[in-house]
Design a protein around this motif. Structure first.
Motif, short mmCIF file in Angstrom:
data_model
loop_
_atom_site.label_atom_id
_atom_site.label_comp_id
_atom_site.label_asym_id
_atom_site.label_seq_id
_atom_site.Cartn_x
_atom_site.Cartn_y
_atom_site.Cartn_z
N UNK A 66 0.88 -1.18 -0.16
CA UNK A 66 0.06 0.13 -0.06
C UNK A 66 0.90 1.22 0.10
N UNK A 67 1.88 1.04 0.82
CA UNK A 67 2.80 2.28 0.90
C UNK A 67 3.58 2.64 -0.44
N UNK A 68 3.87 1.57 -1.08
CA UNK A 68 4.57 1.53 -2.52
C UNK A 68 3.59 2.20 -3.61
N UNK A 69 2.53 1.55 -3.52
CA UNK A 69 1.40 2.30 -4.36
C UNK A 69 1.07 3.75 -4.32
N UNK A 75 4.02 10.24 -7.20
CA UNK A 75 5.09 10.79 -8.11
C UNK A 75 4.42 10.79 -9.74
N UNK A 76 3.70 10.01 -9.81
CA UNK A 76 3.13 9.98 -11.05
C UNK A 76 2.14 11.47 -11.43
N UNK A 77 1.22 11.70 -10.30
CA UNK A 77 0.48 12.79 -10.26
C UNK A 77 1.53 14.05 -10.35
N UNK A 173 11.34 18.26 -20.94
CA UNK A 173 10.50 18.02 -20.17
C UNK A 173 9.56 16.85 -20.09
N UNK A 174 9.92 15.85 -20.62
CA UNK A 174 9.33 14.52 -20.93
C UNK A 174 9.71 13.66 -19.70
N UNK A 175 8.64 12.95 -19.42
CA UNK A 175 8.57 12.30 -18.08
C UNK A 175 9.37 10.79 -18.30
N UNK A 176 10.53 10.70 -17.63
CA UNK A 176 11.31 9.36 -17.90
C UNK A 176 10.50 8.08 -17.32
N UNK A 177 10.54 7.02 -18.13
CA UNK A 177 9.99 5.84 -17.93
C UNK A 177 10.36 5.19 -16.44
N UNK A 185 12.20 6.99 -9.20
CA UNK A 185 12.65 8.02 -8.39
C UNK A 185 12.94 7.32 -7.25
N UNK A 186 13.87 7.74 -6.47
CA UNK A 186 14.42 7.17 -5.31
C UNK A 186 13.51 6.87 -4.28
#
Length: 274
Positions: A66-69, A75-77, A173-177, A185-186
């Motif tokens: 749940x924490x990971x999701x 981060x995606x938002x 400005x492209x979001x990395x995969x 991200x860390x």
């Protein structure tokens, strides 16, 4: 072979679950408690059991998942908001921004209009050159045609430079995969690693140890074994019990009959018994 649907495991994370399971089975001989693979249950049989028990196994690491999701969605938002601001910001600007948009439209239309004018002037100019006597304004038409031709070339060059600048700006400005070669991200990477570790240590390995230690799990038996301990019900049915056959008797059973009772005769005087 189908894997049960785990209510808290998203489809995009099932590949991770299967990858961790396969790694655990591949290195089982180096792990205490699961080094007996192949003696009674082989790796493929254990893999099938673990895939069918996905909900039970992943539930052992539910808090970490749940924490990971949550971290991943945040981060995606945040990344999507940054891209939206960078793309929509110029369009939402003041008068200067509107002027920039008008300039972009003009840059696109100028080569088309200039090219059309150049084609018309040059065509009529060379046609008039063939007429005898030659009209005086034939050279004027040719001069205008070549002028608009130069404007067309300049407009095409300006449009190409504008497209190049736009492509470079969008690339920055492209979001990395997040996966498939891209680095997470860390914070997301740490949350994912914590979930994977908990899933392995508290879910997959205890399940495999319980399956190997359960004597009722007999792969050679045509009848599926019963559910015991932590091993989930993986399409197994409990032992069938049947009542004793009707013809068999364990002993004679006395037979009792109730006494016959009759009610007294009651009635009016004229119906008294004689």
């Amino acid at each position: 072979m189908h894997m049960n649907s785990a209510p808290h495991l998203l489809t995009e994370d099932r590949a991770d679950y299967e990858r961790i399971l396969d790694d655990a089975l591949r290195t089982a001989h180096d792990r205490p408690g699961v080094d007996g693979i192949g003696e009674r249950l082989n790796a493929e049989q254990l893999r099938t059991m673990a895939l069918n028990a996905t909900a039970l196994i992943t539930g052992a690491a539910a808090a970490e998942y749940e924490h990971f999701v949550k971290v991943r969605e945040e981060t995606r938002t945040s990344a999507a908001s940054s891209v939206s601001r960078s793309v929509l910001g110029p369009a939402m600007g003041e008068a200067s921004e509107a002027g920039a948009g008008f300039g972009a439209v003009l840059t696109v239309l100028a080569p088309v209009l200039a090219g059309t004018a150049a084609l018309i002037f040059l065509l009529f100019g060379y046609i008039l050159k063939l007429v005898s006597p030659e009209p005086a304004f034939a050279d004027t038409l040719l001069t205008a045609g070549w002028f608009f031709g130069a404007l067309t070339a300049a407009g095409i060059l300006a449009a190409a430079i504008g497209l190049l600048i736009t492509a470079l700006r969008n690339g920055a400005t492209q979001v990395p995969a997040e996966d498939a070669g891209g680095e997470l991200p860390d914070e997301v990477a740490r949350a994912r690693e914590a979930w994977r570790h908990a899933l392995l240590e508290r879910g997959i390995l205890p399940f495999l140890r319980a399956a190997l230690a359960d004597p009722s799990v007999d792969p050679a038996s045509p009848t599926p074994p019963r559910r015991v301990n932590r091993i989930p019900k993986i399409g197994y049915s409990g032992p069938e019990f049947s009542s004793p056959s009707e013809g068999s008797t364990t002993g004679s059973r006395p037979t009792f009959t109730s006494p016959d009772f009759t009610s007294p005769d009651f009635g009016p005087p004229e119906h008294q018994p004689e």
